[in-house]
Design a protein around this motif. Structure first.
Motif, short mmCIF file in Angstrom:
data_model
loop_
_atom_site.label_atom_id
_atom_site.label_comp_id
_atom_site.label_asym_id
_atom_site.label_seq_id
_atom_site.Cartn_x
_atom_site.Cartn_y
_atom_site.Cartn_z
N CYS A 37 -23.05 -16.74 83.51
CA CYS A 37 -24.00 -16.50 82.73
C CYS A 37 -25.40 -16.83 83.31
O CYS A 37 -26.31 -16.25 82.93
CB CYS A 37 -23.90 -17.71 81.43
N LYS A 40 -26.15 -13.73 85.28
CA LYS A 40 -26.71 -12.60 84.41
C LYS A 40 -28.20 -12.84 84.20
O LYS A 40 -29.25 -12.02 84.29
CB LYS A 40 -25.78 -12.38 83.37
N THR A 63 -20.43 -4.83 90.91
CA THR A 63 -19.68 -5.94 90.82
C THR A 63 -18.53 -6.10 91.72
O THR A 63 -18.04 -4.87 91.96
CB THR A 63 -19.14 -6.53 89.33
N VAL A 71 -21.22 -0.92 88.39
CA VAL A 71 -21.62 -0.87 86.78
C VAL A 71 -22.66 0.13 86.53
O VAL A 71 -22.70 0.94 85.41
CB VAL A 71 -21.90 -2.26 86.41
N LYS A 82 -29.87 -3.81 82.35
CA LYS A 82 -29.84 -4.85 81.42
C LYS A 82 -28.65 -4.71 80.37
O LYS A 82 -28.00 -5.64 79.97
CB LYS A 82 -31.01 -5.15 80.58
N THR A 83 -28.64 -3.71 79.65
CA THR A 83 -27.58 -3.46 78.91
C THR A 83 -26.13 -3.39 79.19
O THR A 83 -25.18 -4.20 78.53
CB THR A 83 -27.50 -2.09 78.32
N LYS A 84 -25.90 -2.85 80.45
CA LYS A 84 -24.53 -2.99 80.95
C LYS A 84 -24.28 -4.40 81.63
O LYS A 84 -22.89 -4.92 81.77
CB LYS A 84 -24.35 -1.84 82.10
N GLN A 86 -24.43 -7.13 80.09
CA GLN A 86 -24.16 -8.12 79.17
C GLN A 86 -22.68 -8.06 79.06
O GLN A 86 -21.95 -8.95 78.47
CB GLN A 86 -24.87 -7.67 77.91
N SER A 87 -22.01 -6.72 79.33
CA SER A 87 -20.71 -6.57 79.21
C SER A 87 -19.63 -6.97 80.35
O SER A 87 -18.70 -6.45 80.30
CB SER A 87 -20.68 -4.97 78.84
N ILE A 88 -20.41 -7.61 81.50
CA ILE A 88 -19.54 -7.80 82.66
C ILE A 88 -18.80 -9.08 82.30
O ILE A 88 -19.28 -10.02 81.60
CB ILE A 88 -20.53 -7.89 83.83
N THR A 89 -17.63 -8.92 82.44
CA THR A 89 -16.76 -10.27 82.55
C THR A 89 -16.01 -10.53 83.81
O THR A 89 -15.98 -9.69 84.82
CB THR A 89 -15.64 -9.95 81.29
N LYS A 91 -12.93 -11.33 86.88
CA LYS A 91 -11.88 -10.56 86.90
C LYS A 91 -10.88 -11.35 87.77
O LYS A 91 -10.33 -12.73 87.48
CB LYS A 91 -12.04 -9.22 87.71
#
Length: 533
Positions: A37, A40, A63, A71, A82-84, A86-89, A91
């Motif tokens: 976080c 980001k 990533t 990404v 910026k939109t993409k 937020q969806s990173i997690t 691995k």
């Protein structure tokens, strides 16, 4: 220059960050922050800084863990990144050097090796475990370097690329691995720094790390463009330091001094080292803006208001565009450049600077640039003939890669299939191909192209125009005969009696016998790529 943000998404990035003693008390209902976080939020700060200072630069978000994932490809749309983001997690495990190697191939596929780039690695400083750990890879590299054994290491890069590391972790955990990241920057050999919190990691210290990185690394160099009493603060896109020899950077001044003006027809197309777009900084758009980062200077200045502020760079751009002239400038010790209006479309144009190589005799037909005088001080023209101007803007034939050669051959064949309507471009491309092949000593290419034209002649459909077969046969035979002729010899179209051919119905009629044969088998086709060696 293009920027790649390489974000670590290994499992260690999921660790939560504890507030230090100096941090405010956290809300009990708010979820704990993880290192991912914080990363980001820091990347959002980098994107905002790039939008303010280098909005024309391309940015890509990648990533990495055990493999990389693009990404967001290279784009100027920071909102998309910026939109993409937020969806990173998270691995799996981290493999830094493998990610650097794959990112290098990704950059090379998009930009080649001629464009400078910068790589920003955002991680928690984990060196990994197992065979792909950073410590193990560096030990193998040192052993191979001492023994002289070849070892495949992803650094240094094949192109100009600065390498930066932003490590989000406590200093006590980072201290054993900091020397490894410094060693990577040293091996890369093209500049870079390691940024990390001074003590413990918190949201405040993370924000400070990213702010320091943006202020030190992403701040463009500003120049003062002067002409008499008029001046304006501008930046160059791309930065000039990445397009000239490293030894010449010390001669570069912070002032772009306009010496005078000369017509476009007089300057011609001289050889230049690099081209740059002149971008005025927001600080000079407002007379009261002495500090672009202060809250009082230009705080209420919006994009719509910037067009209402007097600007010397806008005045210069419009004047050069209307008068059709260029401005001769000096940018350093014995170093000159020209400013002119460059139009990339019918409605869009920009103020562009072309940088010459160092020296005063860089434009032969103008002589020594230090000896140029004002037009009023020049004596009447003498009878001495002017020097011949050499143009460097003509399209030259480049066959460095097989794709370039294949493209030129396809142009010839594409026009050949549309004869006689495309007779003029067909012979133009054919002569262009012939001259290039003779220049390179590539005589076998001409023989292969002649066979292709003969094959196209035999494969013409029954309803094809009669002139198509005549022109193809004439071109194939003339191409073979021209191998022993001079470079300046031109293959001209065959004069026929057809109305749509050059010369009309009153032109000379020449009969060429074309044998009707079955097309040769595919095995007899000549492979052009084998001749590239």
């Amino acid at each position: 220059m293009p920027t790649v943000i390489l974000l670590d998404v290994s499992l260690s990035m999921n660790c939560t960050v504890t507030a230090d003693a100096g941090s405010p008390v956290k809300n009990e209902t708010s979820p704990p922050l993880s290192k991912l976080c914080l990363a980001k939020e820091g990347i959002l700060r980098i994107l905002d800084h790039l939008y303010l200072t280098c909005k024309l630069e391309f940015v890509s978000l990648v990533t990495y863990s055990s493999h990389i994932d693009v990404v967001a490809p290279f784009t100027r749309d920071h909102g998309l990144i910026k939109t993409k983001l937020q969806s990173i997690t998270v691995k799996d495990k981290t493999c830094l050097l493998d990610a650097v190697s794959r990112t290098e191939r990704y950059i090379t596929d998009v930009w080649g090796i001629g464009s400078p780039c910068q790589l920003i690695v955002v991680s928690d400083g984990s060196v990994g475990i197992g065979p792909t750990s950073l410590v193990r890879e560096l030990n193998q590299y040192r052993t191979a370097a001492v023994s002289g054994i070849p070892y495949r290491f992803p650094l240094p890069f094949q192109f100009l690329c600065s390498l930066h590391f932003i490590l989000l972790s406590d200093i006590e955990k980072l201290r054993p691995s900091l020397r490894h990241f410094d060693e990577l920057i040293t091996i890369a050999g093209q500049g870079g720094r390691v940024f990390h919190p001074p003590k413990t990691l918190s949201k405040e210290s993370s924000d400070k790390v990213f702010k320091d990185f943006a202020d030190v690394t992403l701040k463009p160099r500003e120049f003062t463009m002067k002409c008499g009493h008029l001046q304006s603060t501008v930046t160059l896109m791309p930065p000039i330091s990445y397009n000239v020899r490293h030894a010449d950077n010390e001669f570069l001044s912070d002032t772009i001094d306009i010496l005078g003006f000369i017509g476009l027809k007089d300057i011609g197309s001289p050889p230049v080292v690099s081209r740059h777009m002149i971008i005025q900084t927001t600080a000079t758009a407002c007379p009261a803006a002495t500090n672009p980062y202060s809250s009082s200077a230009g705080a209420d200045l919006t994009e719509s208001d910037e067009g209402k502020i007097p600007s010397f760079s806008v005045l210069l751009h419009g004047s050069l565009k209307v008068e059709g002239m260029v401005a001769v400038t000096q940018i350093g010790v014995d170093w000159f450049a020209i400013l002119f209006s460059h139009a990339d479309s019918r409605k869009r144009s920009s103020l562009t600077m072309c940088v010459f190589d160092r020296g005063a005799l860089v434009v032969p037909w103008l002589g020594d640039l230090n000896d140029l005088l004002l037009a009023a001080d020049v004596e009447p023209e003498s009878s001495k003939p002017p020097l011949e101007k050499c143009s460097y803007e003509e399209n030259c034939v480049i066959w460095i890669r097989p794709s370039g050669l294949q493209t030129d051959i396809q142009k010839v064949l594409r026009n050949a299939r549309r004869l006689p309507e495309k007779i003029s471009p067909f012979y133009k491309e054919l002569n262009r191909l012939r001259r290039a092949a003779l220049s390179f000593g590539f005589n076998s290419l001409l023989e292969s192209v002649a066979e292709m034209l003969s094959r196209e002649c035999h494969m013409l459909p029954g309803n094809a125009h009669p002139a198509a077969a005549l022109q193809l046969d004439h071109a194939a035979s003339s191409l073979l005969e021209s191998i022993s002729k001079g470079y300046d010899d031109i293959i001209s179209p065959l004069a026929t009696s057809f109305g749509n051919e050059p010369g009309g119905k009153n032109a000379l009629v020449k009969t060429v016998s074309v044998s009707v044969m079955s097309p040769p088998p595919p095995q007899s086709a000549v492979c052009i790529d084998q001749n590239m060696d």
